[in-house]
Design a protein around this motif. Structure first.
Motif, PDB file in Angstrom:
ATOM      1  N   GLU A 130       0.829  -1.206   0.000  1.00 57.98           N
ATOM      2  CA  GLU A 130       0.000   0.000   0.000  1.00 57.98           C
ATOM      3  C   GLU A 130       0.869   1.264   0.000  1.00 57.98           C
ATOM      4  O   GLU A 130       0.592   2.227  -0.727  1.00 57.98           O
ATOM      5  CB  GLU A 130      -0.919  -0.008   1.224  1.00 57.98           C
ATOM      6  N   LYS A 131       1.928   1.234   0.777  1.00 58.01           N
ATOM      7  CA  LYS A 131       2.829   2.396   0.835  1.00 58.01           C
ATOM      8  C   LYS A 131       3.541   2.615  -0.495  1.00 58.01           C
ATOM      9  O   LYS A 131       3.825   3.747  -0.878  1.00 58.01           O
ATOM     10  CB  LYS A 131       3.864   2.194   1.939  1.00 58.01           C
ATOM     11  N   LYS A 132       3.823   1.532  -1.203  1.00 60.18           N
ATOM     12  CA  LYS A 132       4.572   1.629  -2.452  1.00 60.18           C
ATOM     13  C   LYS A 132       3.658   1.680  -3.680  1.00 60.18           C
ATOM     14  O   LYS A 132       4.137   1.620  -4.813  1.00 60.18           O
ATOM     15  CB  LYS A 132       5.540   0.440  -2.569  1.00 60.18           C
ATOM     16  N   ASP A 133       2.357   1.745  -3.426  1.00 58.07           N
ATOM     17  CA  ASP A 133       1.378   1.834  -4.512  1.00 58.07           C
ATOM     18  C   ASP A 133       1.456   0.618  -5.445  1.00 58.07           C
ATOM     19  O   ASP A 133       1.415   0.740  -6.671  1.00 58.07           O
ATOM     20  CB  ASP A 133       1.577   3.122  -5.313  1.00 58.07           C
ATOM     21  N   ILE A 134       1.578  -0.568  -4.842  1.00 56.38           N
ATOM     22  CA  ILE A 134       1.605  -1.826  -5.598  1.00 56.38           C
ATOM     23  C   ILE A 134       0.229  -2.462  -5.523  1.00 56.38           C
ATOM     24  O   ILE A 134      -0.328  -2.634  -4.431  1.00 56.38           O
ATOM     25  CB  ILE A 134       2.674  -2.786  -5.029  1.00 56.38           C
ATOM     26  N   PHE A 135      -0.314  -2.816  -6.669  1.00 57.04           N
ATOM     27  CA  PHE A 135      -1.669  -3.353  -6.736  1.00 57.04           C
ATOM     28  C   PHE A 135      -1.633  -4.862  -6.488  1.00 57.04           C
ATOM     29  O   PHE A 135      -0.855  -5.586  -7.116  1.00 57.04           O
ATOM     30  CB  PHE A 135      -2.266  -3.062  -8.113  1.00 57.04           C
ATOM     31  N   ILE A 136      -2.463  -5.353  -5.563  1.00 54.58           N
ATOM     32  CA  ILE A 136      -2.525  -6.782  -5.239  1.00 54.58           C
ATOM     33  C   ILE A 136      -3.881  -7.347  -5.651  1.00 54.58           C
ATOM     34  O   ILE A 136      -4.921  -6.777  -5.327  1.00 54.58           O
ATOM     35  CB  ILE A 136      -2.299  -7.029  -3.728  1.00 54.58           C
ATOM     36  N   VAL A 137      -3.841  -8.455  -6.362  1.00 55.31           N
ATOM     37  CA  VAL A 137      -5.059  -9.151  -6.775  1.00 55.31           C
ATOM     38  C   VAL A 137      -5.063 -10.537  -6.141  1.00 55.31           C
ATOM     39  O   VAL A 137      -4.100 -11.293  -6.274  1.00 55.31           O
ATOM     40  CB  VAL A 137      -5.139  -9.296  -8.306  1.00 55.31           C
ATOM     41  N   LYS A 138      -6.135 -10.866  -5.435  1.00 54.93           N
ATOM     42  CA  LYS A 138      -6.297 -12.196  -4.841  1.00 54.93           C
ATOM     43  C   LYS A 138      -7.491 -12.896  -5.487  1.00 54.93           C
ATOM     44  O   LYS A 138      -8.536 -12.276  -5.669  1.00 54.93           O
ATOM     45  CB  LYS A 138      -6.526 -12.093  -3.327  1.00 54.93           C
ATOM     46  N   ARG A 139      -7.311 -14.158  -5.795  1.00 55.06           N
ATOM     47  CA  ARG A 139      -8.386 -14.931  -6.417  1.00 55.06           C
ATOM     48  C   ARG A 139      -8.758 -16.149  -5.565  1.00 55.06           C
ATOM     49  O   ARG A 139      -7.886 -16.831  -5.028  1.00 55.06           O
ATOM     50  CB  ARG A 139      -7.956 -15.415  -7.803  1.00 55.06           C
ATOM     51  N   VAL A 140     -10.051 -16.404  -5.454  1.00 50.67           N
ATOM     52  CA  VAL A 140     -10.534 -17.619  -4.783  1.00 50.67           C
ATOM     53  C   VAL A 140     -10.405 -18.764  -5.775  1.00 50.67           C
ATOM     54  O   VAL A 140     -11.128 -18.810  -6.769  1.00 50.67           O
ATOM     55  CB  VAL A 140     -12.007 -17.464  -4.345  1.00 50.67           C
ATOM     56  N   GLN A 141      -9.469 -19.668  -5.539  1.00 51.94           N
ATOM     57  CA  GLN A 141      -9.281 -20.767  -6.493  1.00 51.94           C
ATOM     58  C   GLN A 141      -8.755 -22.045  -5.836  1.00 51.94           C
ATOM     59  O   GLN A 141      -8.342 -22.970  -6.519  1.00 51.94           O
ATOM     60  CB  GLN A 141      -8.332 -20.330  -7.622  1.00 51.94           C
ATOM     61  N   HIS A 142      -8.788 -22.078  -4.497  1.00 50.20           N
ATOM     62  CA  HIS A 142      -8.358 -23.291  -3.788  1.00 50.20           C
ATOM     63  C   HIS A 142      -9.551 -24.143  -3.376  1.00 50.20           C
ATOM     64  O   HIS A 142      -9.382 -25.258  -2.897  1.00 50.20           O
ATOM     65  CB  HIS A 142      -7.536 -22.902  -2.558  1.00 50.20           C
ATOM     66  N   THR A 143     -10.742 -23.593  -3.554  1.00 48.73           N
ATOM     67  CA  THR A 143     -11.973 -24.308  -3.207  1.00 48.73           C
ATOM     68  C   THR A 143     -12.954 -24.221  -4.382  1.00 48.73           C
ATOM     69  O   THR A 143     -12.797 -23.383  -5.271  1.00 48.73           O
ATOM     70  CB  THR A 143     -12.632 -23.684  -1.960  1.00 48.73           C
ATOM     71  N   VAL A 144     -13.938 -25.069  -4.353  1.00 50.51           N
ATOM     72  CA  VAL A 144     -14.972 -25.056  -5.400  1.00 50.51           C
ATOM     73  C   VAL A 144     -15.819 -23.789  -5.266  1.00 50.51           C
ATOM     74  O   VAL A 144     -16.111 -23.114  -6.255  1.00 50.51           O
ATOM     75  CB  VAL A 144     -15.861 -26.314  -5.295  1.00 50.51           C
ATOM     76  N   TYR A 145     -16.187 -23.480  -4.032  1.00 51.30           N
ATOM     77  CA  TYR A 145     -17.050 -22.327  -3.756  1.00 51.30           C
ATOM     78  C   TYR A 145     -16.259 -21.218  -3.064  1.00 51.30           C
ATOM     79  O   TYR A 145     -15.238 -21.475  -2.429  1.00 51.30           O
ATOM     80  CB  TYR A 145     -18.220 -22.732  -2.854  1.00 51.30           C
ATOM     81  N   ASP A 146     -16.751 -20.028  -3.207  1.00 51.53           N
ATOM     82  CA  ASP A 146     -16.235 -18.913  -2.412  1.00 51.53           C
ATOM     83  C   ASP A 146     -16.845 -19.059  -1.015  1.00 51.53           C
ATOM     84  O   ASP A 146     -18.053 -18.878  -0.833  1.00 51.53           O
ATOM     85  CB  ASP A 146     -16.649 -17.586  -3.053  1.00 51.53           C
TER      86      ASP A 146
END
Length: 513
Positions: A130-146
């Motif tokens: 956040e301090k360095k203005d780096i964009f983070i994307v997280k994806r739900v993909q370890h389970t069938v459902y969210d």
């Protein structure tokens, strides 16, 4: 010249995909996001895995071997796409912030994980990003459902029964799996692309002599996992007729798929498994959850949902779904159980198989978990969970905690009077004790009549078999027939105390609007 190239590489911004429990190419949306971002913005692409230098002290050698094999296979598959795996040695919450500066990172993609070890590191890294203005994307993909979507459907509460979970999940869509096929352009590869500094280490690099290990029974990696998945999905009749209670805990070869290590490491997508099962079941008569193969996959989803919505899910204290039971402490008994020296051949065979091969049948897990906790030794399920974390190839934070609570009758299952017999249970499916003779070879000359209860064999029979109880094989550390009845009374008292404690709590007043 080399230093100049590194400076040029650092001047070009980078995109990192951080592999964790998603050691695969297929159905990896977070990886595809990283690839697309690098190509669209003309950034460098760096798929990484952070290897903790203390890992060999944290996990057993079988799981470490499986992990290294999985990383080697992942690197091979990434190279087919014209990229590679960069293995970073160190602590993730220390090394990744360093890489942010060194590689001029602008974008980080990763899988969403609920294991507290990852969550804790994520908090540190996200503050730096956040301090360095780096964009983070997280994806739900370890389970069938969210899992958060399931919780939302239940008004934010954890579904405490399997059937309740199924009813909630049935209302949610399951997305299709994605594929990554297009080649990564050369322009996305950094100048250190061929550097051996980032190679996947061998076991010997980590100070482990693999010649001392038993032969590898389940090789790690996406390639092997998909091959295993396809092999079982081709057996359509077997899949459709599969029933969990009718598989054998003591068969000499697995009577189930052994896909769990591949799913827990993310070598095989649980969503892909779901869709493959649906294809096989479509138009055919098949068994239903909870006993079907689909039912087994849904148990995983159930525990993941519970783990997502419960603070301190892997502990007894501070865990809202866990019954508080005054477990005892006996380090000698715990060690004997973990090493397969309890004096009960069926229990010992299971624990030795687990230590040697890293995998045991789910009903075998039921047997030894019950024995350690409410059945015989009255030792906390947390202690057993730690041993399984070390030994299991398919260790999974939420499943490990959930199953141990279930088997200790601390949560989800409350019929504590149903206790597995360390003698009778194994006899149901292996009367001759072939499984015991394989994993407890000191008893392999014992007559069938005594193979489950060698302490009952006359002294002359023990001597002829070449193994006297108390000398060549340990005496029983407890008398099951006596102790399990005493433990039932302790469980009843604990349940009563918890019920009274709840009754004494003041009711929360509802706010009137």
């Amino acid at each position: 010249m080399i230093k100049a190239l590194h400076k040029m590489a650092a001047a070009v911004p980078s995109v990192i995909h951080w592999f964790r429990l998603d050691l695969r190419i297929h159905d990896n949306l977070a990886l595809r996001n990283a690839i697309n971002e690098a190509e669209n913005r003309k950034y460098l692409l760096r798929p990484i895995y952070v290897l903790d230098p203390d890992i060999k002290n944290k996990v057993g050698v079988n799981r470490l071997r499986f992990l290294i094999q999985s990383l080697q296979d992942l690197d091979i598959n990434l190279r087919k796409l014209n990229t590679r795996l960069y293995v970073i040695r160190g602590k993730a919450d220390e090394k990744i912030p360093e890489l942010f500066d060194e590689w001029q990172v602008k974008y980080l993609t990763q899988q969403l994980d609920i294991d507290p070890e990852y969550v804790e590191k994520d908090c540190v890294i996200e503050k730096v990003a956040e301090k360095k203005d780096i964009f983070i994307v997280k994806r739900v993909q370890h389970t069938v459902y969210d899992c958060n979507s399931v919780l939302k459907k239940n008004n934010g509460s954890v579904p405490l029964t399997y059937q309740k979970f199924l009813s909630l999940a049935s209302e949610l869509p399951v997305k299709e799996c994605i594929e990554i096929k297009k080649q990564i352009p050369d322009s996305s590869n950094p100048s250190d692309f061929e550097s051996h500094d980032y190679d996947v280490p061998s076991l010997s690099d980590l100070g482990i002599d693999d010649s001392t290990l038993v032969a590898c029974k389940y090789a790690g990696g996406e390639t092997e996992g998909l091959k295993r998945l396809d092999m079982y999905m081709a057996r359509k009749d077997w899949v459709c007729k599969f029933e969990k209670p009718n598989s054998f805990p003591n068969s000499l070869e697995p009577s189930t798929t052994v896909l769990s290590p591949y799913i827990s490491h993310g070598c095989v997508s649980s969503k892909l498994f779901y869709h493959k099962l649906k294809e096989v079941e479509n138009g055919r008569k098949h068994t239903e959850p909870p006993v079907s193969l689909m039912g087994q996959l849904m148990w995983r989803e159930f525990y993941y949902t519970a783990g997502t919505g419960t603070e301190n899910f892997d502990k007894m204290k501070g865990n809202s779904v866990c019954t508080q039971i005054p477990w005892g402490k006996n380090d000698e008994h715990l060690k004997a159980w973990a090493e397969g020296r309890t004096g009960y051949p069926f229990v010992d065979a299971i624990m030795r198989q687990l230590k040697q091969e890293g995998w045991i049948h789910h009903l075998a897990r039921h047997m030894v978990a019950c024995f350690l906790t409410r059945g015989d030794l009255w030792i906390s399920w947390e202690q057993g969970a730690k041993v399984f974390e070390d030994y299991l190839l398919d260790y999974d934070w939420s499943l490990n905690a959930g199953n141990w609570m279930w088997l200790s009758a601390s949560a989800f299952f409350y019929k504590y009077f149903r206790v597995y017999s360390p003698v009778a249970f194994g006899k149901k499916t292996d009367k001759e004790g072939l499984y015991i003779k394989k994993y407890v070879p000191e008893l392999n000359k014992y007559p069938v009549a005594f193979i489950y209860e060698p302490w009952k064999a006359p002294k002359e029979v023990q001597q002829r078999a070449g193994c006297v109880i108390g000398v060549g094989y340990p005496k029983r550390i407890v008398d099951h027939d006596k102790i399990h009845k005493e433990n039932m009374q302790k469980m009843a008292a604990a349940y009563k105390a918890n019920k009274e404690k709840k009754a004494q709590r003041p009711l929360k007043r509802k706010r009137s609007d």
